[in-house]
Design a protein around this motif. Structure first.
Motif, PDB file in Angstrom:
ATOM      1  N   GLN A   1       0.814  -1.208   0.000  1.00  0.00           N
ATOM      2  CA  GLN A   1       0.000   0.000   0.000  1.00  0.00           C
ATOM      3  C   GLN A   1       0.857   1.272   0.000  1.00  0.00           C
ATOM      4  OE1 GLN A   1      -2.138  -0.926   3.626  1.00  0.00           O
ATOM      5  NE2 GLN A   1      -3.941  -1.581   2.470  1.00  0.00           N
ATOM      6  N   ILE A   2       2.179   1.098  -0.021  1.00  0.00           N
ATOM      7  CA  ILE A   2       3.108   2.227   0.034  1.00  0.00           C
ATOM      8  C   ILE A   2       3.858   2.321  -1.289  1.00  0.00           C
ATOM      9  CG2 ILE A   2       5.105   3.198   1.235  1.00  0.00           C
ATOM     10  CD1 ILE A   2       4.214   1.505   3.675  1.00  0.00           C
ATOM     11  N   ASN A   3       4.019   3.537  -1.790  1.00  0.00           N
ATOM     12  CA  ASN A   3       4.718   3.774  -3.042  1.00  0.00           C
ATOM     13  C   ASN A   3       5.750   4.881  -2.830  1.00  0.00           C
ATOM     14  OD1 ASN A   3       5.373   3.700  -5.749  1.00  0.00           O
ATOM     15  ND2 ASN A   3       3.692   5.023  -6.361  1.00  0.00           N
ATOM     16  N   VAL A   4       6.976   4.641  -3.293  1.00  0.00           N
ATOM     17  CA  VAL A   4       8.039   5.641  -3.205  1.00  0.00           C
ATOM     18  C   VAL A   4       8.540   5.896  -4.613  1.00  0.00           C
ATOM     19  CG1 VAL A   4      10.287   6.218  -2.213  1.00  0.00           C
ATOM     20  CG2 VAL A   4       8.705   4.798  -0.926  1.00  0.00           C
ATOM     21  N   GLN A   5       8.533   7.161  -5.037  1.00  0.00           N
ATOM     22  CA  GLN A   5       8.961   7.530  -6.387  1.00  0.00           C
ATOM     23  C   GLN A   5       9.976   8.662  -6.326  1.00  0.00           C
ATOM     24  OE1 GLN A   5       5.363   8.616  -8.463  1.00  0.00           O
ATOM     25  NE2 GLN A   5       5.171   6.579  -9.332  1.00  0.00           N
ATOM     26  N   LEU A   6      10.847   8.684  -7.328  1.00  0.00           N
ATOM     27  CA  LEU A   6      11.811   9.771  -7.488  1.00  0.00           C
ATOM     28  C   LEU A   6      11.591  10.381  -8.860  1.00  0.00           C
ATOM     29  CD1 LEU A   6      14.279  11.341  -6.456  1.00  0.00           C
ATOM     30  CD2 LEU A   6      15.708   9.601  -7.546  1.00  0.00           C
TER      31      LEU A   6
ATOM     32  N   GLN B   1      17.340   6.647  -8.822  1.00  0.00           N
ATOM     33  CA  GLN B   1      16.424   5.738  -8.147  1.00  0.00           C
ATOM     34  C   GLN B   1      17.144   4.500  -7.612  1.00  0.00           C
ATOM     35  OE1 GLN B   1      12.869   5.061 -10.387  1.00  0.00           O
ATOM     36  NE2 GLN B   1      12.519   3.077  -9.446  1.00  0.00           N
ATOM     37  N   ASP B   2      18.138   4.010  -8.342  1.00  0.00           N
ATOM     38  CA  ASP B   2      18.867   2.808  -7.941  1.00  0.00           C
ATOM     39  C   ASP B   2      19.725   3.014  -6.693  1.00  0.00           C
ATOM     40  OD1 ASP B   2      17.767   1.530 -10.123  1.00  0.00           O
ATOM     41  OD2 ASP B   2      19.463   2.020 -11.424  1.00  0.00           O
ATOM     42  N   GLU B   3      20.026   4.257  -6.365  1.00  0.00           N
ATOM     43  CA  GLU B   3      20.888   4.545  -5.213  1.00  0.00           C
ATOM     44  C   GLU B   3      20.127   4.635  -3.898  1.00  0.00           C
ATOM     45  OE1 GLU B   3      24.410   7.255  -6.982  1.00  0.00           O
ATOM     46  OE2 GLU B   3      22.399   8.141  -7.110  1.00  0.00           O
ATOM     47  N   ILE B   4      18.807   4.682  -3.958  1.00  0.00           N
ATOM     48  CA  ILE B   4      17.983   4.806  -2.758  1.00  0.00           C
ATOM     49  C   ILE B   4      17.546   3.416  -2.316  1.00  0.00           C
ATOM     50  CG2 ILE B   4      15.854   5.749  -1.810  1.00  0.00           C
ATOM     51  CD1 ILE B   4      16.101   7.988  -3.910  1.00  0.00           C
ATOM     52  N   HIS B   5      17.741   3.119  -1.036  1.00  0.00           N
ATOM     53  CA  HIS B   5      17.353   1.818  -0.483  1.00  0.00           C
ATOM     54  C   HIS B   5      16.193   2.025   0.486  1.00  0.00           C
ATOM     55  CE1 HIS B   5      20.849  -0.046  -2.262  1.00  0.00           C
ATOM     56  NE2 HIS B   5      21.573   0.970  -1.802  1.00  0.00           N
ATOM     57  N   ALA B   6      15.167   1.160   0.362  1.00  0.00           N
ATOM     58  CA  ALA B   6      13.981   1.275   1.205  1.00  0.00           C
ATOM     59  C   ALA B   6      13.682  -0.057   1.882  1.00  0.00           C
ATOM     60  CB  ALA B   6      12.789   1.720   0.368  1.00  0.00           C
ATOM     61  N   LYS B   7      13.196   0.042   3.130  1.00  0.00           N
ATOM     62  CA  LYS B   7      12.808  -1.145   3.889  1.00  0.00           C
ATOM     63  C   LYS B   7      11.611  -0.757   4.754  1.00  0.00           C
ATOM     64  CE  LYS B   7      14.696  -4.469   7.189  1.00  0.00           C
ATOM     65  NZ  LYS B   7      15.862  -4.819   8.002  1.00  0.00           N
ATOM     66  N   TYR B   8      10.619  -1.639   4.825  1.00  0.00           N
ATOM     67  CA  TYR B   8       9.428  -1.362   5.623  1.00  0.00           C
ATOM     68  C   TYR B   8       9.228  -2.473   6.639  1.00  0.00           C
ATOM     69  CZ  TYR B   8       4.613  -0.269   6.857  1.00  0.00           C
ATOM     70  OH  TYR B   8       3.475   0.049   7.543  1.00  0.00           O
TER      71      TYR B   8
ATOM     72  N   ILE C   1       6.639  10.044  -1.233  1.00  0.00           N
ATOM     73  CA  ILE C   1       6.148   8.871  -0.527  1.00  0.00           C
ATOM     74  C   ILE C   1       4.636   8.997  -0.467  1.00  0.00           C
ATOM     75  CG2 ILE C   1       6.201   7.581   1.632  1.00  0.00           C
ATOM     76  CD1 ILE C   1       8.875   9.169   2.190  1.00  0.00           C
ATOM     77  N   SER C   2       3.930   7.974  -0.937  1.00  0.00           N
ATOM     78  CA  SER C   2       2.479   7.991  -0.867  1.00  0.00           C
ATOM     79  C   SER C   2       1.997   6.664  -0.298  1.00  0.00           C
ATOM     80  CB  SER C   2       1.861   8.260  -2.235  1.00  0.00           C
ATOM     81  OG  SER C   2       2.300   7.314  -3.175  1.00  0.00           O
ATOM     82  N   ALA C   3       0.903   6.723   0.419  1.00  0.00           N
ATOM     83  CA  ALA C   3       0.310   5.533   1.021  1.00  0.00           C
ATOM     84  C   ALA C   3      -1.199   5.646   0.889  1.00  0.00           C
ATOM     85  CB  ALA C   3       0.716   5.417   2.484  1.00  0.00           C
ATOM     86  N   ALA C   4      -1.834   4.543   0.519  1.00  0.00           N
ATOM     87  CA  ALA C   4      -3.288   4.533   0.347  1.00  0.00           C
ATOM     88  C   ALA C   4      -3.835   3.204   0.821  1.00  0.00           C
ATOM     89  CB  ALA C   4      -3.641   4.763  -1.117  1.00  0.00           C
ATOM     90  N   LYS C   5      -5.008   3.271   1.432  1.00  0.00           N
ATOM     91  CA  LYS C   5      -5.660   2.028   1.836  1.00  0.00           C
ATOM     92  C   LYS C   5      -7.164   2.211   1.801  1.00  0.00           C
ATOM     93  CE  LYS C   5      -5.340   2.666   6.845  1.00  0.00           C
ATOM     94  NZ  LYS C   5      -4.903   2.027   8.073  1.00  0.00           N
ATOM     95  N   GLY C   6      -7.842   1.097   1.616  1.00  0.00           N
ATOM     96  CA  GLY C   6      -9.295   1.093   1.578  1.00  0.00           C
ATOM     97  C   GLY C   6      -9.849   0.420   2.817  1.00  0.00           C
ATOM     98  N   LEU C   7     -11.157   0.438   2.941  1.00  0.00           N
ATOM     99  CA  LEU C   7     -11.827  -0.171   4.082  1.00  0.00           C
ATOM    100  C   LEU C   7     -12.974  -1.002   3.568  1.00  0.00           C
ATOM    101  CD1 LEU C   7     -12.273  -0.340   7.164  1.00  0.00           C
ATOM    102  CD2 LEU C   7     -13.765   1.619   6.942  1.00  0.00           C
ATOM    103  N   ASP C   8     -13.017  -2.247   3.966  1.00  0.00           N
ATOM    104  CA  ASP C   8     -14.112  -3.123   3.591  1.00  0.00           C
ATOM    105  C   ASP C   8     -15.276  -2.849   4.528  1.00  0.00           C
ATOM    106  OD1 ASP C   8     -15.756  -5.058   2.661  1.00  0.00           O
ATOM    107  OD2 ASP C   8     -14.536  -6.753   3.343  1.00  0.00           O
TER     108      ASP C   8
END
Length: 149
Positions: free
Chosen positions: A64-69, A115-122, A76-83
Motif C-alpha cells: 500500500q506504500i509507493n516511493v517515487q523519485l 532511483q537505484d541509489e535509494i534503499h527502502a525497507k518497511y 512517498i504515498s500511502a493509500a488504503k481502503g476499508l471493507d
C-alpha cells in the motif's frame, strides 16, 4: 460541554456533527480524522555518507506504500481502503475509526541522486529510506546581478 474522548477525538463526533466547525476549522482528513497532522512523521538522520529517513506509516502494508523519485523530488504515498461489508459477531459497529484514504509527502533530494541509489525497507510500521549524500553542483558566483531599466 466536555465529552469523553477516545484516541484524542470526541467519541460523539459523528452524532453531533457541526459541518462548518469540523470541515472548515479543523480540516478533517477522512483517513485519520483530526490527527492527520500527526501522520507520516519523519525523522531525518545524517551519517557520514547518507541521509537516513524513518517515516511513520502505522497500519499500512508494504504493497500500500509507493516511493517515487522524479525531478529531484522523493515522493512517498500511502493509500488504503476499508471493507465496509464486514460486521462484528454481535451486530453493527457503533463507531469506526479506520477509514479509507491516501496521503502523500515529498522531499527535495536533488537531481544528482538516481532511483537505484535509494534503499527502502518497511517493517513494524516504519518506512526506512537510505539516500546517499552527493555534492550539489557548484553555482557560478559572479557577485552582482545586473539591473535593467
Amino acid at each position: 460541554m466536555m465529552m469523553p474522548s477516545i484516541f484524542g477525538e470526541n467519541l460523539f463526533d459523528d452524532w453531533m456533527d457541526f459541518p462548518f466547525e469540523n470541515d472548515f476549522w479543523n480540516r478533517k482528513n477522512p483517513l485519520y480524522g483530526k490527527n492527520t497532522q500527526n501522520m507520516m512523521k519523519t525523522d531525518v538522520r545524517e551519517t557520514d555518507g547518507t541521509y537516513e529517513l524513518d517515516v511513520d506509516l502505522p497500519g499500512f502494508k508494504k504493497d500500500q506504500i509507493n516511493v517515487q523519485l522524479k525531478d529531484g523530488y522523493l515522493t512517498i504515498s500511502a493509500a488504503k481502503g476499508l471493507d465496509k461489508d464486514k460486521q462484528d459477531d454481535k451486530g453493527n459497529f457503533i463507531r469506526r475509526e479506520r477509514f479509507a484514504g491516501s496521503m502523500t509527502r515529498s522531499f527535495y533530494i536533488g537531481d544528482q541522486i538516481t532511483q537505484d541509489e535509494i534503499h527502502a525497507k518497511y517493517e513494524d510500521g516504519i518506512l526506512k529510506l537510505s539516500i546517499p549524500k552527493k555534492d550539489a553542483k557548484a553555482v557560478e558566483n559572479k557577485g552582482c546581478i545586473a539591473i535593467e531599466g
